[in-house]
Design an enzyme around this catalytic site. Structure first.
Site, PDB file in Angstrom:
ATOM      1  CG  HIS A 104     110.876  68.418  60.167  1.00  0.00           C
ATOM      2  ND1 HIS A 104     111.105  67.827  58.945  1.00  0.00           N
ATOM      3  CD2 HIS A 104     111.843  69.362  60.312  1.00  0.00           C
ATOM      4  CE1 HIS A 104     112.164  68.384  58.385  1.00  0.00           C
ATOM      5  NE2 HIS A 104     112.625  69.315  59.187  1.00  0.00           N
ATOM      6  CG  HIS A 146     112.426  74.004  59.340  1.00  0.00           C
ATOM      7  ND1 HIS A 146     112.758  73.929  58.001  1.00  0.00           N
ATOM      8  CD2 HIS A 146     113.036  72.948  59.936  1.00  0.00           C
ATOM      9  CE1 HIS A 146     113.533  72.872  57.807  1.00  0.00           C
ATOM     10  NE2 HIS A 146     113.715  72.257  58.964  1.00  0.00           N
ATOM     11  CD  GLU A 147     112.766  71.819  63.671  1.00  0.00           C
ATOM     12  OE1 GLU A 147     112.410  70.618  63.693  1.00  0.00           O
ATOM     13  OE2 GLU A 147     113.829  72.195  63.135  1.00  0.00           O
TER      14      GLU A 147
END
Length: 351
Positions: A21, A17-18
């Protein structure tokens, strides 16, 4: 061993997920100050090209700290060209969408791998026939295997169920029982049933249930794409509808699970093999993607709402309001975490 697998799965989901980003931030020239797996005190770190890659003490989340963006203090800004807050709103929205997007991509790749390895599905074998139902009147019985419907070969139970629910008129079924083939005409009716949320729904049915026998269905690399796409969309829709039913009160709050529940079911899935573990990991990944898009301050969805406001009204929202709403968002998330952990403990202590 199951506990270790669970923690590794959670850490991997957070990392992916990170990573979304992080990559979108780097794509648009935003300097990432820290990429952390976990929250709290940093227990190990390494700095590469000005970015600190850290492992923190509480492995229940993670974050990417970008220059000019700080959830703990939204009023902190930087006007340097490599700062998050000076980038155009559309770029910031894409950076925010990067995390959930990678969750959906991960789920897709896991489902694709499952399709190649062999996806578990119910065999099209009847385990129950409802009395006086269309199936009962047509002579179908327990143990019958549905070979084809209207000349379409049936491989799994879900395929059979889809054909019946979307049918119009009678169905010609080729049925095998104890090695003997026979043709049966069944006329589906609108019948009542319970959905996964316990609600009474009406749909076209014939009044049969699966035996519960499992078959592995392998797909070639081309058809595996269609399978992965379908499963990712289905999982996403299920999570969205689940949130809706929770808000409506259809699903009681006591059914909500937290980190402990995730660790438990992940450990159980690991005991049943790679396919089961991949399937559960894909579902959790989709869950993270959907929930992070909720319009709650402190989540990606909340930041997207603030950025959309800026795009529409040509000015950023009031810093004090953003700060207060972010605090409310964190309070809501922490309360939800405590509540779900309480549910988990209550569920364990009551067996």
């Amino acid at each position: 061993m199951g506990m270790i697998v669970s923690l590794l799965v959670l850490s991997f989901l957070i990392f992916f997920h990170e990573l979304g980003h992080f990559l979108f931030a780097r794509l648009f020239g935003v300097h990432v100050e820290r990429f952390s797996i976990g929250f709290g005190k940093v227990i190990a770190s390494k700095t590469v090209d000005g970015t600190e890659y850290a492992l923190s003490a509480v492995p229940l989340g993670g974050y990417v700290k970008m220059k000019g963006q700080d959830d703990t203090d939204p009023t902190k800004v930087s006007h340097d060209p490599d700062s998050y807050n000076v980038k155009p709103p559309w770029q910031r929205i894409l950076i925010l969408l990067g995390g959930p997007l990678f969750n959906f991509l991960l789920a897709f790749f896991l489902y694709y791998a499952i399709a190649l390895m062999g996806a578990n599905a119910y065999k099209p074998v009847i385990g129950m026939v409802q009395e006086n139902s269309p199936a009962d009147l047509a002579g179908l019985q327990k143990g019958d295997r549905i070979i084809a419907i209207n000349d379409e070969k049936i491989r799994i139970w879900d395929q059979l169920s889809d054909i019946i629910s979307h049918s119009s008129g009678s169905l010609q079924m080729l049925v095998e029982h104890n090695g003997t083939l026979r043709s049966v005409v069944v006329s589906p009716r609108i019948l009542e049933a319970k959905n996964i949320f316990g609600e009474t729904v009406k749909r076209r049915m014939v009044g049969i249930g699966p035996s519960g026998d499992i078959v592995k269905v392998k797909y070639d690399p081309v058809h595996a794409f269609a399978y992965a796409w379908k499963k990712t969309v289905e999982a996403s829709m299920m999570i969205v509808i689940s949130v809706e039913k929770l808000i409506e009160g259809v699903v009681p709050a006591k059914e909500m699970g937290g980190v402990i529940a995730i660790v438990q079911v992940t450990a159980d899935a690991a005991q049943h093999g790679v396919v089961a573990l991949f399937a559960l990991t894909a579902l959790i990944s989709v869950n993270l993607g959907v929930l992070n898009l909720l319009p709650i301050p402190a989540l990606d969805g909340g930041h997207i709402i603030f950025t959309l406001y800026e795009m529409i009204f040509r000015r950023p929202p009031n810093e004090e309001i953003v700060y207060r709403l972010t605090l409310v968002g964190w309070g809501l998330l922490l309360s939800l975490m405590v509540f779900t952990i309480y549910n988990d403990i209550a569920r364990i202590t009551h067996g």
